[in-house]
Scaffold this motif. Structure first.
Motif, mmCIF file in Angstrom:
data_model
loop_
_atom_site.group_PDB
_atom_site.id
_atom_site.type_symbol
_atom_site.label_atom_id
_atom_site.label_comp_id
_atom_site.label_asym_id
_atom_site.label_seq_id
_atom_site.Cartn_x
_atom_site.Cartn_y
_atom_site.Cartn_z
ATOM 1 N N ALA A 107 -8.208 9.573 0.221
ATOM 2 C CA ALA A 107 -6.954 8.877 -0.387
ATOM 3 C C ALA A 107 -7.373 8.822 -2.001
ATOM 4 C CB ALA A 107 -6.683 7.746 0.271
ATOM 5 N N VAL A 154 0.798 -1.222 0.203
ATOM 6 C CA VAL A 154 0.042 -0.014 -0.212
ATOM 7 C C VAL A 154 0.831 1.187 0.124
ATOM 8 C CG1 VAL A 154 -1.757 1.335 1.307
ATOM 9 C CG2 VAL A 154 -1.762 -1.013 1.248
ATOM 10 N N ALA A 193 -2.392 6.735 -4.937
ATOM 11 C CA ALA A 193 -2.473 5.651 -3.988
ATOM 12 C C ALA A 193 -2.212 4.478 -5.047
ATOM 13 C CB ALA A 193 -3.751 5.400 -3.572
ATOM 14 N N VAL A 202 0.137 5.222 -0.456
ATOM 15 C CA VAL A 202 -1.396 5.992 -0.210
ATOM 16 C C VAL A 202 -0.743 7.572 0.124
ATOM 17 C CG1 VAL A 202 -1.796 5.250 2.176
ATOM 18 C CG2 VAL A 202 -3.753 6.254 0.592
ATOM 19 N N THR A 203 -1.525 8.530 -0.106
ATOM 20 C CA THR A 203 -1.442 9.746 0.268
ATOM 21 C C THR A 203 -2.759 10.191 0.658
ATOM 22 O OG1 THR A 203 0.404 10.301 -1.395
ATOM 23 C CG2 THR A 203 -1.041 12.249 -0.213
ATOM 24 N N VAL A 204 -3.097 10.629 2.012
ATOM 25 C CA VAL A 204 -4.229 10.890 2.455
ATOM 26 C C VAL A 204 -4.198 12.351 2.835
ATOM 27 C CG1 VAL A 204 -6.026 10.449 4.419
ATOM 28 C CG2 VAL A 204 -4.431 8.580 3.386
ATOM 29 N N THR A 250 -4.936 1.070 -3.541
ATOM 30 C CA THR A 250 -6.324 1.303 -2.908
ATOM 31 C C THR A 250 -6.760 2.711 -3.072
ATOM 32 O OG1 THR A 250 -7.178 1.146 -0.573
ATOM 33 C CG2 THR A 250 -4.736 2.106 -0.912
ATOM 34 N N SER A 251 -7.725 3.015 -2.828
ATOM 35 C CA SER A 251 -8.551 4.341 -2.763
ATOM 36 C C SER A 251 -9.837 4.553 -1.934
ATOM 37 C CB SER A 251 -8.868 4.866 -4.227
ATOM 38 O OG SER A 251 -9.274 6.359 -4.196
ATOM 39 N N GLU A 299 -5.208 -1.022 6.209
ATOM 40 C CA GLU A 299 -5.801 0.166 6.044
ATOM 41 C C GLU A 299 -7.116 0.013 6.846
ATOM 42 O OE1 GLU A 299 -4.594 3.236 4.634
ATOM 43 O OE2 GLU A 299 -2.925 1.950 5.291
#
Length: 204
Positions: free
Chosen positions: A95, A62, A100, A64-66, A103-104, A145
């Motif tokens: 996200a 994973v 990402a 990811v940028t949140v 995942t999103s 996540e």
């Protein structure tokens, strides 16, 4: 942040995370926080204790940028040892798929706590928390996540991270997309002023 997690029993993971946060105080009781978080999580496939057919799905790495924000309302008399007042939080994050890997999703969590002084030394405290994870990707949200619960901060009737949905083959937790908890505490002194006791009831 560097985190090596192995207490979920279902998997072991390594997480690298960095974040930037800005805070804005709206009034004495209200404030807003703005955050950007980058997270890279890798799951040790040999550690997965779930249905073998699910391993290729849930073990994906994973990245990811949140983007998230939180509203906090704190009207407690003492944040460390509250005897009266309220504490509310709303936290929401997104996200995007473009930033990402595998995942999103969107994630929301809310908390409401109230404190009531029944007598000079007896306090009734109650808390309600709610969380919701909405998947925006074609594949399920990877295990690290998802929401996990159980333990001293969520549901004390379960060991750490052991409440919620479980894999039908191994019986180990696989996390969930939402949670709802209610906690009630009756706090009172036990010996002098330095040692107290709590009667509590958790449900969720």
């Amino acid at each position: 942040l560097f985190d090596k997690s192995s207490d979920v029993r279902t998997f072991k993971s390594t997480r690298y995370e960095s974040s930037v946060q800005l805070g804005q105080r709206l009034s004495r009781a209200n404030q807003v926080q703005y955050r950007v978080t980058f997270r890279d999580v890798n799951v040790d496939q040999s550690s997965l204790a779930i249905d073998p057919s699910l391993i290729p799905i849930y073990s994906q790495p994973v990245q990811v940028t949140v983007f998230s924000g939180a509203f906090i309302q704190d009207r407690r008399d003492d944040p460390v040892d509250s005897t009266r007042g309220i504490y509310n939080t709303i936290d929401a994050g997104y996200a995007p798929a473009a930033l990402a890997k595998q995942t999103s999703y969107t994630r929301t969590s809310m908390r409401n706590s109230t404190y009531h002084q029944l007598s000079r030394s007896v306090v009734l405290a109650r808390t309600a928390t709610f969380g919701w994870l909405y998947n925006l990707a074609p594949n399920p949200v990877p295990l690290p996540e998802r929401f996990y619960a159980g333990g001293a901060t969520t549901h004390r009737g379960f060991p750490e991270n052991q409440a919620g949905p479980r894999d039908p083959v191994t019986g180990f937790p696989v996390g969930g997309n939402s949670f709802l908890f209610f906690g009630t505490e009756l706090r009172f002194p036990l010996i002098g002023q330095n040692l107290g006791a709590v009667l509590f009831h958790d449900m969720g």
